[in-house]
Design a protein around this motif. Structure first.
Motif, mmCIF file in Angstrom:
data_model
loop_
_atom_site.group_PDB
_atom_site.id
_atom_site.type_symbol
_atom_site.label_atom_id
_atom_site.label_comp_id
_atom_site.label_asym_id
_atom_site.label_seq_id
_atom_site.Cartn_x
_atom_site.Cartn_y
_atom_site.Cartn_z
ATOM 1 N N TYR A 1 -27.322 -11.110 69.057
ATOM 2 C CA TYR A 1 -25.926 -11.340 69.349
ATOM 3 C C TYR A 1 -25.815 -11.714 70.818
ATOM 4 O O TYR A 1 -26.583 -11.234 71.646
ATOM 5 N N ALA B 1 -15.338 -8.617 67.556
ATOM 6 C CA ALA B 1 -15.023 -9.395 66.354
ATOM 7 C C ALA B 1 -14.949 -10.891 66.621
ATOM 8 O O ALA B 1 -15.246 -11.684 65.739
ATOM 9 N N HIS B 2 -14.580 -11.303 67.815
ATOM 10 C CA HIS B 2 -14.413 -12.729 68.086
ATOM 11 C C HIS B 2 -15.709 -13.417 68.504
ATOM 12 O O HIS B 2 -15.730 -14.622 68.706
ATOM 13 N N SER C 1 -19.447 -14.601 67.505
ATOM 14 C CA SER C 1 -20.276 -14.832 66.332
ATOM 15 C C SER C 1 -21.739 -14.578 66.642
ATOM 16 O O SER C 1 -22.177 -14.760 67.783
ATOM 17 N N THR D 1 -20.433 -18.203 58.843
ATOM 18 C CA THR D 1 -19.837 -17.706 60.080
ATOM 19 C C THR D 1 -18.568 -18.487 60.409
ATOM 20 O O THR D 1 -17.565 -17.896 60.836
ATOM 21 N N ASN E 1 -14.970 -16.779 60.817
ATOM 22 C CA ASN E 1 -14.173 -17.000 62.025
ATOM 23 C C ASN E 1 -12.856 -17.695 61.696
ATOM 24 O O ASN E 1 -11.831 -17.403 62.305
ATOM 25 N N SER F 1 -10.403 -15.170 60.183
ATOM 26 C CA SER F 1 -9.864 -14.252 61.186
ATOM 27 C C SER F 1 -8.737 -14.938 61.949
ATOM 28 O O SER F 1 -8.942 -15.968 62.564
ATOM 29 N N LYS G 1 -9.412 -10.288 59.215
ATOM 30 C CA LYS G 1 -10.578 -10.354 60.106
ATOM 31 C C LYS G 1 -11.799 -10.016 59.275
ATOM 32 O O LYS G 1 -11.878 -8.952 58.672
ATOM 33 N N ASN H 1 -15.736 -9.458 59.421
ATOM 34 C CA ASN H 1 -16.896 -9.224 60.278
ATOM 35 C C ASN H 1 -18.144 -9.158 59.406
ATOM 36 O O ASN H 1 -18.189 -8.395 58.444
ATOM 37 N N PHE I 1 -22.293 -8.555 59.335
ATOM 38 C CA PHE I 1 -23.426 -7.977 60.060
ATOM 39 C C PHE I 1 -24.675 -8.150 59.193
ATOM 40 O O PHE I 1 -24.594 -8.247 57.980
ATOM 41 N N GLU J 1 -17.227 -6.081 56.844
ATOM 42 C CA GLU J 1 -15.962 -5.377 57.013
ATOM 43 C C GLU J 1 -14.853 -6.420 57.040
ATOM 44 O O GLU J 1 -14.806 -7.266 57.924
ATOM 45 N N TRP J 2 -13.990 -6.364 56.030
ATOM 46 C CA TRP J 2 -12.861 -7.280 55.937
ATOM 47 C C TRP J 2 -11.621 -6.461 56.245
ATOM 48 O O TRP J 2 -11.191 -5.643 55.446
#
Length: 190
Positions: free
Chosen positions: A3, A16-17, A19, A31, A35, A38, A93, A95, A97, A114-115
């Protein structure tokens, strides 16, 4: 997974913002979808057209006391997002992982998703198959809704109606292609 983070704590998760830094085209496509989702509040039709193949599919499996499964055409997704927006779940949003990509570059999976949908958080996994155009051919999410709020009834109705309408469209295509009376066709199906 790497990351791009500037933090004194090396194990910090990305905001969160930001990528993940990746090289795979399928990973970049999913991705872009995450994005794009979100912060999206309007233009759902163009969003779906941009990210899904015309005959693409969205599969949502919701865990809990009873497993609920929805498999709908991506063309019905704008209505799904509009209803979420109307149910005070306008903040979206997604996310991702632990994203991994298949060796052929046309499938991607995230074992931790995670939505955030309004005040609710949906946690689970995501898998996606991409077409050569790098648009989503199939997006499958297996989630569990965390918190007191479940999926609003109106959202469930939209997902169920989308499934039923697909069946009706198929019957109407057969009726039209075979020049049949719709009532006669329904009698044959029963």
């Amino acid at each position: 997974m790497e990351y791009l983070i500037f933090s004194p704590i090396p194990s910090a998760l990305p905001p969160a913002h930001i990528s993940p830094v990746t090289n795979g085209l399928a990973t970049q496509a999913i991705t872009r979808f995450a994005n794009g989702l979100s912060g999206m509040q309007v233009k759902w039709l163009s969003f779906v057209d941009e990210h899904f193949e015309q005959d693409g599919r969205f599969q949502l499996l919701i865990g809990g006391d009873v497993l609920k499964c929805y498999d709908i055409l991506a063309s019905t997704l704008p209505r799904f997002f509009i209803i979420l927006f109307e149910c005070d779940m306008s903040t979206q949003k997604l996310n991702l992982f632990d994203v991994s990509e298949s060796t052929d570059g046309f499938a991607v999976q995230s074992d931790h998703v995670e939505w955030q949908c309004g005040d609710s958080t949906w946690k689970g996994i995501l898998s996606a198959d991409l077409a050569p155009s790098l648009k989503l051919d199939k997006l499958e999410m297996i989630i569990e809704i965390v918190g007191e709020k479940g999926l609003p009834d109106s959202v469930t109705r939209v997902l169920e109606t989308a499934q039923y309408m697909e069946c009706v469209v198929e019957v109407m295509d057969v009726v039209e292609n075979n020049h049949m009376d719709p009532l006669e066709m329904l009698k044959q199906l029963m």
